[in-house]
Design a protein around this motif. Sequence first.
Motif, PDB file in Angstrom:
ATOM      1  N   VAL A 146     -12.896  52.939  98.341  1.00  0.00           N
ATOM      2  CA  VAL A 146     -12.250  53.082  99.648  1.00  0.00           C
ATOM      3  C   VAL A 146     -12.980  54.191 100.392  1.00  0.00           C
ATOM      4  N   CYS A 147     -13.350  53.948 101.639  1.00  0.00           N
ATOM      5  CA  CYS A 147     -14.133  54.910 102.413  1.00  0.00           C
ATOM      6  C   CYS A 147     -13.278  56.101 102.833  1.00  0.00           C
ATOM      7  N   PRO A 148     -13.607  57.326 102.429  1.00  0.00           N
ATOM      8  CA  PRO A 148     -12.826  58.507 102.822  1.00  0.00           C
ATOM      9  C   PRO A 148     -12.824  58.746 104.329  1.00  0.00           C
ATOM     10  N   CYS A 149     -13.954  58.482 104.984  1.00  0.00           N
ATOM     11  CA  CYS A 149     -14.028  58.681 106.430  1.00  0.00           C
ATOM     12  C   CYS A 149     -13.104  57.719 107.155  1.00  0.00           C
ATOM     13  N   SER A 150     -13.161  56.448 106.776  1.00  0.00           N
ATOM     14  CA  SER A 150     -12.308  55.445 107.402  1.00  0.00           C
ATOM     15  C   SER A 150     -10.835  55.779 107.187  1.00  0.00           C
ATOM     16  N   LEU A 151     -10.500  56.245 105.993  1.00  0.00           N
ATOM     17  CA  LEU A 151      -9.107  56.586 105.681  1.00  0.00           C
ATOM     18  C   LEU A 151      -8.635  57.764 106.524  1.00  0.00           C
ATOM     19  N   ALA A 152      -9.548  58.713 106.792  1.00  0.00           N
ATOM     20  CA  ALA A 152      -9.176  59.919 107.534  1.00  0.00           C
ATOM     21  C   ALA A 152      -8.965  59.663 109.017  1.00  0.00           C
ATOM     22  N   ILE A 153      -9.642  58.663 109.565  1.00  0.00           N
ATOM     23  CA  ILE A 153      -9.588  58.455 111.016  1.00  0.00           C
ATOM     24  C   ILE A 153      -8.689  57.287 111.419  1.00  0.00           C
ATOM     25  N   CYS A 154      -8.154  56.561 110.442  1.00  0.00           N
ATOM     26  CA  CYS A 154      -7.281  55.425 110.743  1.00  0.00           C
ATOM     27  C   CYS A 154      -5.843  55.754 110.379  1.00  0.00           C
ATOM     28  N   ASN A 155      -4.907  55.106 111.057  1.00  0.00           N
ATOM     29  CA  ASN A 155      -3.492  55.309 110.766  1.00  0.00           C
ATOM     30  C   ASN A 155      -3.042  54.358 109.659  1.00  0.00           C
ATOM     31  N   GLY A 156      -3.158  54.818 108.412  1.00  0.00           N
ATOM     32  CA  GLY A 156      -2.679  54.041 107.281  1.00  0.00           C
ATOM     33  C   GLY A 156      -3.616  52.981 106.772  1.00  0.00           C
ATOM     34  N   ALA A 158      -7.955  51.624 105.997  1.00  0.00           N
ATOM     35  CA  ALA A 158      -9.330  52.025 105.708  1.00  0.00           C
ATOM     36  C   ALA A 158     -10.080  50.807 105.196  1.00  0.00           C
ATOM     37  N   HIS A 159     -11.396  50.823 105.338  1.00  0.00           N
ATOM     38  CA  HIS A 159     -12.153  49.703 104.782  1.00  0.00           C
ATOM     39  C   HIS A 159     -12.478  49.993 103.318  1.00  0.00           C
ATOM     40  N   SER A 233     -30.154  61.530  76.215  1.00  0.00           N
ATOM     41  CA  SER A 233     -31.274  62.419  76.543  1.00  0.00           C
ATOM     42  C   SER A 233     -31.813  62.192  77.956  1.00  0.00           C
ATOM     43  N   TRP A 234     -31.583  61.003  78.505  1.00  0.00           N
ATOM     44  CA  TRP A 234     -32.036  60.650  79.859  1.00  0.00           C
ATOM     45  C   TRP A 234     -31.086  59.603  80.410  1.00  0.00           C
ATOM     46  N   PHE A 235     -30.839  59.697  81.715  1.00  0.00           N
ATOM     47  CA  PHE A 235     -30.035  58.645  82.339  1.00  0.00           C
ATOM     48  C   PHE A 235     -30.451  58.460  83.790  1.00  0.00           C
ATOM     49  N   ARG A 236     -30.135  57.272  84.277  1.00  0.00           N
ATOM     50  CA  ARG A 236     -30.307  56.934  85.689  1.00  0.00           C
ATOM     51  C   ARG A 236     -29.068  56.182  86.131  1.00  0.00           C
ATOM     52  N   VAL A 237     -28.454  56.642  87.191  1.00  0.00           N
ATOM     53  CA  VAL A 237     -27.272  55.982  87.744  1.00  0.00           C
ATOM     54  C   VAL A 237     -27.572  55.567  89.170  1.00  0.00           C
ATOM     55  N   GLU A 238     -27.373  54.302  89.454  1.00  0.00           N
ATOM     56  CA  GLU A 238     -27.478  53.805  90.829  1.00  0.00           C
ATOM     57  C   GLU A 238     -26.156  53.163  91.208  1.00  0.00           C
ATOM     58  N   VAL A 239     -25.647  53.532  92.357  1.00  0.00           N
ATOM     59  CA  VAL A 239     -24.426  52.926  92.879  1.00  0.00           C
ATOM     60  C   VAL A 239     -24.775  52.218  94.184  1.00  0.00           C
ATOM     61  N   GLU A 240     -24.479  50.933  94.244  1.00  0.00           N
ATOM     62  CA  GLU A 240     -24.700  50.156  95.458  1.00  0.00           C
ATOM     63  C   GLU A 240     -23.362  49.676  95.989  1.00  0.00           C
ATOM     64  N   SER A 241     -23.042  50.121  97.191  1.00  0.00           N
ATOM     65  CA  SER A 241     -21.798  49.732  97.839  1.00  0.00           C
ATOM     66  C   SER A 241     -22.054  48.541  98.745  1.00  0.00           C
ATOM     67  N   GLN A 242     -21.416  47.430  98.449  1.00  0.00           N
ATOM     68  CA  GLN A 242     -21.592  46.203  99.230  1.00  0.00           C
ATOM     69  C   GLN A 242     -20.619  46.244 100.411  1.00  0.00           C
ATOM     70  N   GLU A 243     -21.035  46.919 101.448  1.00  0.00           N
ATOM     71  CA  GLU A 243     -20.169  47.288 102.556  1.00  0.00           C
ATOM     72  C   GLU A 243     -19.442  46.094 103.169  1.00  0.00           C
ATOM     73  N   SER A 244     -18.163  46.304 103.473  1.00  0.00           N
ATOM     74  CA  SER A 244     -17.347  45.214 104.008  1.00  0.00           C
ATOM     75  C   SER A 244     -17.378  45.149 105.531  1.00  0.00           C
ATOM     76  N   ILE A 245     -17.722  46.249 106.215  1.00  0.00           N
ATOM     77  CA  ILE A 245     -17.729  46.219 107.686  1.00  0.00           C
ATOM     78  C   ILE A 245     -19.127  46.464 108.259  1.00  0.00           C
ATOM     79  N   HIS A 246     -20.131  46.602 107.396  1.00  0.00           N
ATOM     80  CA  HIS A 246     -21.506  46.789 107.835  1.00  0.00           C
ATOM     81  C   HIS A 246     -22.370  45.632 107.329  1.00  0.00           C
ATOM     82  N   ASN A 247     -23.422  45.354 108.047  1.00  0.00           N
ATOM     83  CA  ASN A 247     -24.349  44.305 107.627  1.00  0.00           C
ATOM     84  C   ASN A 247     -25.473  44.892 106.775  1.00  0.00           C
ATOM     85  N   HIS A 248     -25.094  45.744 105.838  1.00  0.00           N
ATOM     86  CA  HIS A 248     -26.048  46.351 104.913  1.00  0.00           C
ATOM     87  C   HIS A 248     -25.268  46.911 103.734  1.00  0.00           C
TER      88      HIS A 248
END
Length: 260
Positions: A146-156, A158-159, A233-248
């Motif tokens: 859940v997007c923190p920015c969207s939650l902060a600027i919307c009334n109840g 968020a995307h 001993s080594w790690f790589r973490v990638e997080v990809e957010s498949q945005e619901s309101i953006h075309n990317h």
Amino acid sequence: MKDVQSGPAEVAMPIDRVGVKNLRLPVLVRSRDNKGEVQHTVASVDLSVDLPARFKGTHMSRFIEALRAWSEELDYSSFKRLLEDVRLRLQAERAHLIFRFPYFLQRLAPETGTPALMDYQCTLLGELESGKLTFELGVDVPVMTVCPCSLAICNGGAHSQRAIVRIRTRSTGMVWIEDLIAIAEQAGSSPVYALLKREDERRVTEDAFAKPAFVEDVVRSAADELRRLEQVSWFRVEVESQESIHNHSAYAIIELDKNV
């Protein structure tokens, strides 16, 4: 019969990797929670070796022969034995191996406890050179954010969207697939489930909105937990957010080598 592969190459240039891809193989994977039990799954397998400049080609059939002769649980020791067999059969300096397979866990819906199977895509990657094995375990885990920015600027409202947490690890001891899945799921706003009733949907939504997270928050949380695992001993973490309101998609990556 004439061994054409062992003859001279027209262009005397070494090849980093040559081999076979996308072989299908039934495999056994040990379970953490069901002690002594193994899970039957099917892997897509890539096998390759290096090829010196003096040889025209490698012997492709020997990769298949190595797999045919191998029938063990898929773990660190058996993985190394298979790589050593490939290296010896192909008379190579280095051998490479990748297993890609789905791993299944029964998950309970958060409110009703309804069970259903979730599948997680796993990868085992190895390289053997001079007796030294580089062993990499990875898993792709879907979560909800859940997007923190969207939650902060919307009334109840968020995307929200599905995100994929891709974890890759190298280790000096046993790392369970289940542990990596747990790390990924706790990093998101909420896990995702295969089966939810209405009570469960409400619970998932409420839990997710109580824990909003940017893609940056998710990758940092997962990396922090992986950093605490002594055997990693080594790690790589990638997080990809498949945005619901953006075309990317949005993404973030953290890679850490504890030996550096």
